[in-house]
Design a protein around this motif. Structure first.
Motif, PDB file in Angstrom:
ATOM      1  N   ALA A   1      91.551 -14.488 -50.334  1.00  0.00           N
ATOM      2  CA  ALA A   1      91.451 -13.802 -51.632  1.00  0.00           C
ATOM      3  C   ALA A   1      90.369 -12.724 -51.582  1.00  0.00           C
ATOM      4  CB  ALA A   1      91.159 -14.811 -52.746  1.00  0.00           C
ATOM      5  N   GLN A   2      89.254 -13.012 -50.907  1.00  0.00           N
ATOM      6  CA  GLN A   2      88.189 -12.003 -50.766  1.00  0.00           C
ATOM      7  C   GLN A   2      88.689 -10.799 -49.966  1.00  0.00           C
ATOM      8  OE1 GLN A   2      84.984 -14.114 -48.886  1.00  0.00           O
ATOM      9  NE2 GLN A   2      84.404 -15.209 -50.737  1.00  0.00           N
ATOM     10  N   VAL A   3      89.423 -11.060 -48.892  1.00  0.00           N
ATOM     11  CA  VAL A   3      89.978  -9.972 -48.078  1.00  0.00           C
ATOM     12  C   VAL A   3      90.958  -9.159 -48.913  1.00  0.00           C
ATOM     13  CG1 VAL A   3      91.441  -9.427 -46.088  1.00  0.00           C
ATOM     14  CG2 VAL A   3      89.604 -11.119 -45.860  1.00  0.00           C
ATOM     15  N   ASN A   4      91.848  -9.828 -49.636  1.00  0.00           N
ATOM     16  CA  ASN A   4      92.810  -9.121 -50.485  1.00  0.00           C
ATOM     17  C   ASN A   4      92.109  -8.250 -51.522  1.00  0.00           C
ATOM     18  OD1 ASN A   4      95.531  -9.645 -49.656  1.00  0.00           O
ATOM     19  ND2 ASN A   4      95.260 -11.757 -50.322  1.00  0.00           N
ATOM     20  N   THR A   5      91.101  -8.787 -52.159  1.00  0.00           N
ATOM     21  CA  THR A   5      90.351  -8.032 -53.163  1.00  0.00           C
ATOM     22  C   THR A   5      89.697  -6.810 -52.538  1.00  0.00           C
ATOM     23  OG1 THR A   5      89.978 -10.006 -54.503  1.00  0.00           O
ATOM     24  CG2 THR A   5      88.443  -8.167 -54.824  1.00  0.00           C
ATOM     25  N   PHE A   6      89.078  -7.002 -51.378  1.00  0.00           N
ATOM     26  CA  PHE A   6      88.411  -5.892 -50.688  1.00  0.00           C
ATOM     27  C   PHE A   6      89.424  -4.798 -50.338  1.00  0.00           C
ATOM     28  CE2 PHE A   6      87.196  -3.737 -46.764  1.00  0.00           C
ATOM     29  CZ  PHE A   6      85.936  -3.249 -47.094  1.00  0.00           C
ATOM     30  N   MET A   7      90.544  -5.176 -49.734  1.00  0.00           N
ATOM     31  CA  MET A   7      91.536  -4.178 -49.313  1.00  0.00           C
ATOM     32  C   MET A   7      92.192  -3.499 -50.516  1.00  0.00           C
ATOM     33  SD  MET A   7      91.265  -3.830 -46.146  1.00  0.00           S
ATOM     34  CE  MET A   7      92.582  -2.615 -46.117  1.00  0.00           C
ATOM     35  N   ASP A   8      92.516  -4.265 -51.555  1.00  0.00           N
ATOM     36  CA  ASP A   8      93.107  -3.661 -52.750  1.00  0.00           C
ATOM     37  C   ASP A   8      92.138  -2.646 -53.366  1.00  0.00           C
ATOM     38  OD1 ASP A   8      95.422  -5.162 -52.426  1.00  0.00           O
ATOM     39  OD2 ASP A   8      94.878  -6.645 -53.954  1.00  0.00           O
ATOM     40  N   GLN A   9      90.858  -2.982 -53.388  1.00  0.00           N
ATOM     41  CA  GLN A   9      89.869  -2.059 -53.949  1.00  0.00           C
ATOM     42  C   GLN A   9      89.712  -0.825 -53.059  1.00  0.00           C
ATOM     43  OE1 GLN A   9      88.290  -2.223 -57.044  1.00  0.00           O
ATOM     44  NE2 GLN A   9      87.829  -0.112 -56.477  1.00  0.00           N
ATOM     45  N   TRP A  10      89.774  -1.002 -51.746  1.00  0.00           N
ATOM     46  CA  TRP A  10      89.673   0.131 -50.819  1.00  0.00           C
ATOM     47  C   TRP A  10      90.808   1.123 -51.071  1.00  0.00           C
ATOM     48  CZ3 TRP A  10      92.115   1.269 -45.766  1.00  0.00           C
ATOM     49  CH2 TRP A  10      91.424   2.247 -45.044  1.00  0.00           C
TER      50      TRP A  10
ATOM     51  N   LYS B   1      91.982  13.677 -56.216  1.00  0.00           N
ATOM     52  CA  LYS B   1      93.247  12.941 -56.109  1.00  0.00           C
ATOM     53  C   LYS B   1      93.586  12.844 -54.627  1.00  0.00           C
ATOM     54  CE  LYS B   1      97.926  13.079 -58.032  1.00  0.00           C
ATOM     55  NZ  LYS B   1      98.632  12.127 -57.517  1.00  0.00           N
ATOM     56  N   ALA B   2      93.486  11.661 -54.094  1.00  0.00           N
ATOM     57  CA  ALA B   2      93.798  11.470 -52.676  1.00  0.00           C
ATOM     58  C   ALA B   2      95.162  10.800 -52.585  1.00  0.00           C
ATOM     59  CB  ALA B   2      92.695  10.667 -51.991  1.00  0.00           C
ATOM     60  N   TRP B   3      95.252   9.700 -51.924  1.00  0.00           N
ATOM     61  CA  TRP B   3      96.528   9.012 -51.742  1.00  0.00           C
ATOM     62  C   TRP B   3      96.488   7.667 -52.445  1.00  0.00           C
ATOM     63  CZ3 TRP B   3      93.308  10.956 -48.069  1.00  0.00           C
ATOM     64  CH2 TRP B   3      92.411  10.062 -47.491  1.00  0.00           C
ATOM     65  N   ALA B   4      97.649   7.228 -52.892  1.00  0.00           N
ATOM     66  CA  ALA B   4      97.737   5.972 -53.638  1.00  0.00           C
ATOM     67  C   ALA B   4      98.628   4.997 -52.867  1.00  0.00           C
ATOM     68  CB  ALA B   4      98.288   6.218 -55.034  1.00  0.00           C
ATOM     69  N   PHE B   5      98.013   4.020 -52.251  1.00  0.00           N
ATOM     70  CA  PHE B   5      98.734   2.976 -51.525  1.00  0.00           C
ATOM     71  C   PHE B   5      98.512   1.661 -52.265  1.00  0.00           C
ATOM     72  CE2 PHE B   5      97.730   5.062 -47.105  1.00  0.00           C
ATOM     73  CZ  PHE B   5      98.485   6.169 -47.442  1.00  0.00           C
ATOM     74  N   THR B   6      99.587   0.926 -52.466  1.00  0.00           N
ATOM     75  CA  THR B   6      99.449  -0.419 -53.030  1.00  0.00           C
ATOM     76  C   THR B   6     100.191  -1.393 -52.122  1.00  0.00           C
ATOM     77  OG1 THR B   6     101.362  -0.081 -54.469  1.00  0.00           O
ATOM     78  CG2 THR B   6      99.202   0.341 -55.428  1.00  0.00           C
ATOM     79  N   ALA B   7      99.562  -2.508 -51.883  1.00  0.00           N
ATOM     80  CA  ALA B   7     100.130  -3.500 -50.981  1.00  0.00           C
ATOM     81  C   ALA B   7     101.288  -4.239 -51.653  1.00  0.00           C
ATOM     82  CB  ALA B   7      99.064  -4.491 -50.539  1.00  0.00           C
TER      83      ALA B   7
ATOM     84  N   LEU C   1     102.981  -1.297 -47.456  1.00  0.00           N
ATOM     85  CA  LEU C   1     102.411  -0.535 -48.555  1.00  0.00           C
ATOM     86  C   LEU C   1     103.457   0.322 -49.250  1.00  0.00           C
ATOM     87  CD1 LEU C   1      99.386   0.757 -46.487  1.00  0.00           C
ATOM     88  CD2 LEU C   1      99.259  -0.983 -48.278  1.00  0.00           C
ATOM     89  N   ASN C   2     103.374   0.395 -50.551  1.00  0.00           N
ATOM     90  CA  ASN C   2     104.122   1.382 -51.314  1.00  0.00           C
ATOM     91  C   ASN C   2     103.260   2.640 -51.326  1.00  0.00           C
ATOM     92  OD1 ASN C   2     106.327  -0.309 -52.157  1.00  0.00           O
ATOM     93  ND2 ASN C   2     104.882  -1.335 -53.508  1.00  0.00           N
ATOM     94  N   THR C   3     103.828   3.754 -50.862  1.00  0.00           N
ATOM     95  CA  THR C   3     103.075   5.005 -50.769  1.00  0.00           C
ATOM     96  C   THR C   3     103.943   6.165 -51.227  1.00  0.00           C
ATOM     97  OG1 THR C   3     103.702   5.831 -48.575  1.00  0.00           O
ATOM     98  CG2 THR C   3     102.066   4.052 -48.634  1.00  0.00           C
ATOM     99  N   GLN C   4     103.336   7.340 -51.324  1.00  0.00           N
ATOM    100  CA  GLN C   4     104.094   8.547 -51.652  1.00  0.00           C
ATOM    101  C   GLN C   4     105.036   8.929 -50.517  1.00  0.00           C
ATOM    102  OE1 GLN C   4     100.808   8.376 -51.167  1.00  0.00           O
ATOM    103  NE2 GLN C   4     100.193   9.992 -49.752  1.00  0.00           N
TER     104      GLN C   4
ATOM    105  N   CYS D   1     105.211   2.113 -46.016  1.00  0.00           N
ATOM    106  CA  CYS D   1     104.451   2.239 -44.772  1.00  0.00           C
ATOM    107  C   CYS D   1     103.989   0.850 -44.370  1.00  0.00           C
ATOM    108  CB  CYS D   1     103.236   3.150 -44.954  1.00  0.00           C
ATOM    109  SG  CYS D   1     103.646   4.898 -45.060  1.00  0.00           S
ATOM    110  N   GLN D   2     103.598   0.743 -43.120  1.00  0.00           N
ATOM    111  CA  GLN D   2     102.987  -0.485 -42.621  1.00  0.00           C
ATOM    112  C   GLN D   2     101.625  -0.123 -42.075  1.00  0.00           C
ATOM    113  OE1 GLN D   2     106.447  -3.428 -41.350  1.00  0.00           O
ATOM    114  NE2 GLN D   2     106.127  -1.853 -39.823  1.00  0.00           N
ATOM    115  N   ALA D   3     100.723  -1.068 -42.140  1.00  0.00           N
ATOM    116  CA  ALA D   3      99.383  -0.846 -41.623  1.00  0.00           C
ATOM    117  C   ALA D   3      98.853  -2.156 -41.074  1.00  0.00           C
ATOM    118  CB  ALA D   3      98.459  -0.320 -42.718  1.00  0.00           C
ATOM    119  N   SER D   4      97.872  -2.016 -40.214  1.00  0.00           N
ATOM    120  CA  SER D   4      97.153  -3.191 -39.726  1.00  0.00           C
ATOM    121  C   SER D   4      95.697  -2.804 -39.593  1.00  0.00           C
ATOM    122  CB  SER D   4      97.719  -3.669 -38.386  1.00  0.00           C
ATOM    123  OG  SER D   4      97.612  -2.663 -37.410  1.00  0.00           O
TER     124      SER D   4
END
Length: 166
Positions: A30-39, A86-92, A112-115, A119-122
């Motif tokens: 949950a901490q990792v998810n919160t950190f990445m979502d906030q990033w 305005k940069a990029w908007a990625f949501t997991a 990720l949902n992106t413009q 996409c996929q990321a690691s």
């Protein structure tokens, strides 16, 4: 004294077991998810703190084969996007998280949902005394298999052009 020592050993073993319990593992995820979502949210809001969440020697690999940057190089590349606020908007949409037994490192993959579409990321996170930092992040386009032949041909044709035309 022996009883005190035995009690201390028992408490230390119990604390170690609790740290590796399923509940502790889920709390860490949950901490990792919160950190990445906030990033990702920091990027969408063009908040410069985005770059502070990367390790000083952290690496970001983008979707183009030329996009392999250190944190500071990435920051220079991204400056025009952050300057316009305005940069990029990625949501997991999905994220899998793995980690070392001592939880000092976590690695993950995410869709990720992106413009750009899906996409996929690691990436790899290091947990420091002040929190997580991103050591490595790689973003890639998710190309559906039925489109791969077309996609490959387009890339091949593009790469066959003289460098000046690209």
């Amino acid at each position: 004294m022996k009883q005190l020592l035995a009690t201390l050993v028992f408490l230390l073993m119990s604390a170690s077991a609790a740290a590796q319990s399923p509940a502790a593992d889920e709390a860490f995820r949950a901490q990792v998810n919160t950190f990445m979502d906030q990033w990702h949210k920091d990027a969408a809001q063009a908040d410069p703190i985005y770059f502070d969440k990367m390790a000083v020697k952290g690496i970001y690999i983008g979707t183009d084969k030329t996009e392999i940057w250190t944190r500071d190089e990435f920051k220079v590349w991204a400056k025009p996007y952050f300057d316009r606020k305005k940069a990029w908007a990625f949501t997991a949409a999905k994220r899998n998280i793995y980690f070392s037994p001592d939880k000092s490192y976590a690695w993950f993959d995410e869709q990720l949902n992106t413009q750009m579409g899906i996409c996929q990321a690691s990436g790899v996170l290091h947990r420091t005394a002040s929190g997580f930092e991103i050591e490595h992040y790689q973003l890639s386009l998710a190309v559906p298999n039925p489109l791969m032949d077309q996609f490959t041909k387009i890339i091949k044709d593009f790469e066959a052009k003289p460098a000046a035309a690209q």
